[in-house]
Design an enzyme around this catalytic site. Structure first.
Site, PDB file in Angstrom:
ATOM      1  N   TYR A  49     -15.195  -0.221   8.098  1.00 16.08           N
ATOM      2  CA  TYR A  49     -13.753   0.048   8.260  1.00 16.08           C
ATOM      3  C   TYR A  49     -13.349  -0.155   9.725  1.00 16.08           C
ATOM      4  O   TYR A  49     -12.374  -0.843  10.015  1.00 16.08           O
ATOM      5  CB  TYR A  49     -13.476   1.474   7.815  1.00 16.08           C
ATOM      6  CG  TYR A  49     -12.115   2.032   8.116  1.00 16.08           C
ATOM      7  CD1 TYR A  49     -11.966   3.093   9.000  1.00 16.08           C
ATOM      8  CD2 TYR A  49     -10.979   1.536   7.481  1.00 16.08           C
ATOM      9  CE1 TYR A  49     -10.711   3.644   9.249  1.00 16.08           C
ATOM     10  CE2 TYR A  49      -9.724   2.087   7.727  1.00 16.08           C
ATOM     11  CZ  TYR A  49      -9.611   3.143   8.620  1.00 16.08           C
ATOM     12  OH  TYR A  49      -8.373   3.690   8.871  1.00 16.08           O
TER      13      TYR A  49
ATOM     14  N   LYS B  85     -11.008  -3.008  11.473  1.00 18.90           N
ATOM     15  CA  LYS B  85      -9.794  -2.638  12.220  1.00 18.90           C
ATOM     16  C   LYS B  85      -9.772  -3.294  13.605  1.00 18.90           C
ATOM     17  O   LYS B  85      -8.734  -3.734  14.087  1.00 18.90           O
ATOM     18  CB  LYS B  85      -9.671  -1.124  12.333  1.00 18.90           C
ATOM     19  CG  LYS B  85      -9.295  -0.432  11.025  1.00 18.90           C
ATOM     20  CD  LYS B  85      -7.957  -0.943  10.498  1.00 18.90           C
ATOM     21  CE  LYS B  85      -7.581  -0.352   9.167  1.00 18.90           C
ATOM     22  NZ  LYS B  85      -6.299  -0.900   8.658  1.00 18.90           N
TER      23      LYS B  85
ATOM     24  N   ASP C 145       2.268  -1.783  -4.486  1.00 18.44           N
ATOM     25  CA  ASP C 145       0.856  -1.383  -4.539  1.00 18.44           C
ATOM     26  C   ASP C 145       0.252  -2.006  -5.803  1.00 18.44           C
ATOM     27  O   ASP C 145       0.922  -2.757  -6.506  1.00 18.44           O
ATOM     28  CB  ASP C 145       0.725   0.150  -4.552  1.00 18.44           C
ATOM     29  CG  ASP C 145      -0.559   0.595  -3.832  1.00 18.44           C
ATOM     30  OD1 ASP C 145      -0.474   1.466  -2.931  1.00 18.44           O
ATOM     31  OD2 ASP C 145      -1.635   0.051  -4.146  1.00 18.44           O
TER      32      ASP C 145
ATOM     33  N   ILE D 106      -5.258  11.828   9.590  1.00 17.06           N
ATOM     34  CA  ILE D 106      -3.916  12.257   9.196  1.00 17.06           C
ATOM     35  C   ILE D 106      -3.981  13.443   8.236  1.00 17.06           C
ATOM     36  O   ILE D 106      -4.704  13.410   7.227  1.00 17.06           O
ATOM     37  CB  ILE D 106      -3.139  11.096   8.552  1.00 17.06           C
ATOM     38  CG1 ILE D 106      -2.934   9.985   9.589  1.00 17.06           C
ATOM     39  CG2 ILE D 106      -1.786  11.573   8.017  1.00 17.06           C
ATOM     40  CD1 ILE D 106      -2.287   8.729   9.059  1.00 17.06           C
TER      41      ILE D 106
ATOM     42  N   GLY E 165       0.835  -1.204   0.000  1.00 18.96           N
ATOM     43  CA  GLY E 165       0.000   0.000   0.000  1.00 18.96           C
ATOM     44  C   GLY E 165       0.866   1.249   0.000  1.00 18.96           C
ATOM     45  O   GLY E 165       0.541   2.253   0.624  1.00 18.96           O
TER      46      GLY E 165
ATOM     47  N   GLY F  33      -0.421   5.001  -0.859  1.00 14.67           N
ATOM     48  CA  GLY F  33      -1.450   5.664  -0.048  1.00 14.67           C
ATOM     49  C   GLY F  33      -0.926   6.866   0.721  1.00 14.67           C
ATOM     50  O   GLY F  33       0.263   7.198   0.653  1.00 14.67           O
ATOM     51  N   GLN F  34      -1.845   7.507   1.489  1.00 18.77           N
ATOM     52  CA  GLN F  34      -1.479   8.741   2.217  1.00 18.77           C
ATOM     53  C   GLN F  34      -0.311   8.490   3.170  1.00 18.77           C
ATOM     54  O   GLN F  34       0.635   9.279   3.210  1.00 18.77           O
ATOM     55  CB  GLN F  34      -2.705   9.227   3.024  1.00 18.77           C
ATOM     56  CG  GLN F  34      -2.459  10.512   3.800  1.00 18.77           C
ATOM     57  CD  GLN F  34      -3.599  10.901   4.719  1.00 18.77           C
ATOM     58  OE1 GLN F  34      -4.276  10.035   5.280  1.00 18.77           O
ATOM     59  NE2 GLN F  34      -3.811  12.195   4.893  1.00 18.77           N
TER      60      GLN F  34
HETATM   61  C1  AKB Z   1     -10.800   7.844   8.063  1.00 17.16           C
HETATM   62  O1  AKB Z   1     -11.246   8.997   8.215  1.00 17.16           O
HETATM   63  O2  AKB Z   1     -11.461   6.875   7.712  1.00 17.16           O
HETATM   64  C2  AKB Z   1      -9.328   7.634   8.342  1.00 17.16           C
HETATM   65  C3  AKB Z   1      -9.114   7.224   9.751  1.00 17.16           C
HETATM   66  C4  AKB Z   1      -9.420   8.137  10.850  1.00 17.16           C
HETATM   67  O3  AKB Z   1      -8.656   6.111  10.000  1.00 17.16           O
HETATM   68  N1  AKB Z   1      -8.599   8.864   8.044  1.00 17.16           N
END
Ligand code: AKB
Length: 316
Positions: free
Chosen positions: A140, A144, A35, A170, A9, A12-13
């Site tokens: 998401y 996690k 990537d 971030i 990855g 990515g950012q």
């Molecule tokens: C998001 O906004 O989904 C991400 C995070 C806070 O993990 N930047």
């Protein structure tokens, strides 16, 4: 023998800035950026890797004798809600592929990027502790929490040295926002430099934990380089940067751009943000491996504006 590191990855950012920082620290010849496709500004060793393909990860690990893996591929909170089952499949399957390859080939260290998205309504919103009950309401965030538990499982069951931090939102100038709920805090600076009105998808007083990209990358490297006996948390460490609202960022931007204009049009991301912490208790990271952020709102703003002006002067 030099430590060879695979970054999955890398476009990515976090990935693009982390890759450069690792190259500077370990030597370009020891960093394998990867990537789905090679980016135009890629500078160093690059391999096309789709992390849903475990055999491809194995190929690269064997070819380069990889000793450490940083796994940064994931679909973020806002974009993840567009296709929940695909988000779950990609975020979890890629991580399990990495853990299995690390187990099979005795990879020395593995990094997993978790997030403030693991928290939900059950967690205190202020000074959210590392061990708060986790009941996220985004795919998401659920993925996690799952990833943190798999990290701990592979450490306890197989002795794998997996380390993880929960990134706040971030803020960085090296890439455009990528489907997150905190993306406004990046886009707002781009609009200021372009003298455009910014339409913010969160209410002006929505406070979220944020961190500047340089602090986020330094935290990543510091947790990975800490002595193994210092790593006491094997799910994921809270880290704090600075908690900010759109109103506060706007006020700071107007120190440099007095005429900067913003309008507020909250969308579905407002609901996500209201289930996340306003501030983070990172005392475990401070105690175990000495975490301390360096960037405040002024230094973030000054750096973002300076770097984005340079970028746009080249383009415009
Ligand atoms: C998001 O906004 O989904 C991400 C995070 C806070 O993990 N930047």
């Amino acid at each position: 023998m030099d430590t060879v590191i695979l970054v999955i990855g890398a476009n990515g950012q976090v990935g693009r800035v982390l890759t450069k920082a690792l190259q500077d620290r370990y030597g370009k010849e020891n960093i394998i950026a990867s990537d789905l496709k090679k980016s135009e500004d890629s500078d160093g060793i690059f391999e096309v890797v789709d992390a849903t393909d475990i055999d491809r990860i194995k190929e690269v690990v064997i070819q380069y004798q990889v000793a450490e893996i940083y796994h940064l591929a994931a679909i973020l909170s806002a974009k993840g809600e567009e296709a929940p089952l695909r988000t779950w499949d990609l975020n979890v399957k890629t991580w399990l592929n990495v853990l299995e390859v690390a187990r099979i080939y005795s990879i020395e260290k593995v990094f997993y990027p978790s997030s403030i998205a693991v928290f939900g309504k059950a967690a205190p919103r202020d000074n959210t502790p590392n061990n708060a009950y986790l009941d996220p309401m985004t795919v998401y965030g659920i993925s996690k929490v799952d990833g943190e538990n798999w990290a701990q499982y592979y450490h306890v069951k197989y002795g794998l040295d997996v380390r993880s931090i929960r990134y706040p939102g971030i803020i960085g100038y090296q890439s455009l926002p990528g489907g997150g709920t905190t993306d406004y805090a990046v886009d707002i600076y781009h609009k200021a430099v372009l003298n455009k009105t910014f339409t913010c998808f969160l209410n002006e007083d929505t406070i979220l934990p944020m961190i500047f990209i340089d602090d986020a990358v330094r935290a990543t490297i510091e947790v990975m380089e800490a002595p193994i006996e210092n790593i006491k948390v094997r799910t994921s460490y809270n880290i704090a940067g600075i908690s900010l609202s759109p109103r506060e960022i706007t006020s700071e931007i107007r120190e440099l751009y007095p005429d900067f204009e913003i309008e507020y049009k909250p969308d579905f991301r407002q609901e996500i943000a209201e289930e996340w912490p306003r501030s983070i208790d990172d005392s475990e990271a401070q105690m175990d491996w000495g975490w301390k952020p360096e960037y405040d709102l002024w230094s973030i703003t000054e750096t973002m504006i300076r770097e984005l002006k340079d970028q746009y002067e080249v383009i415009l």
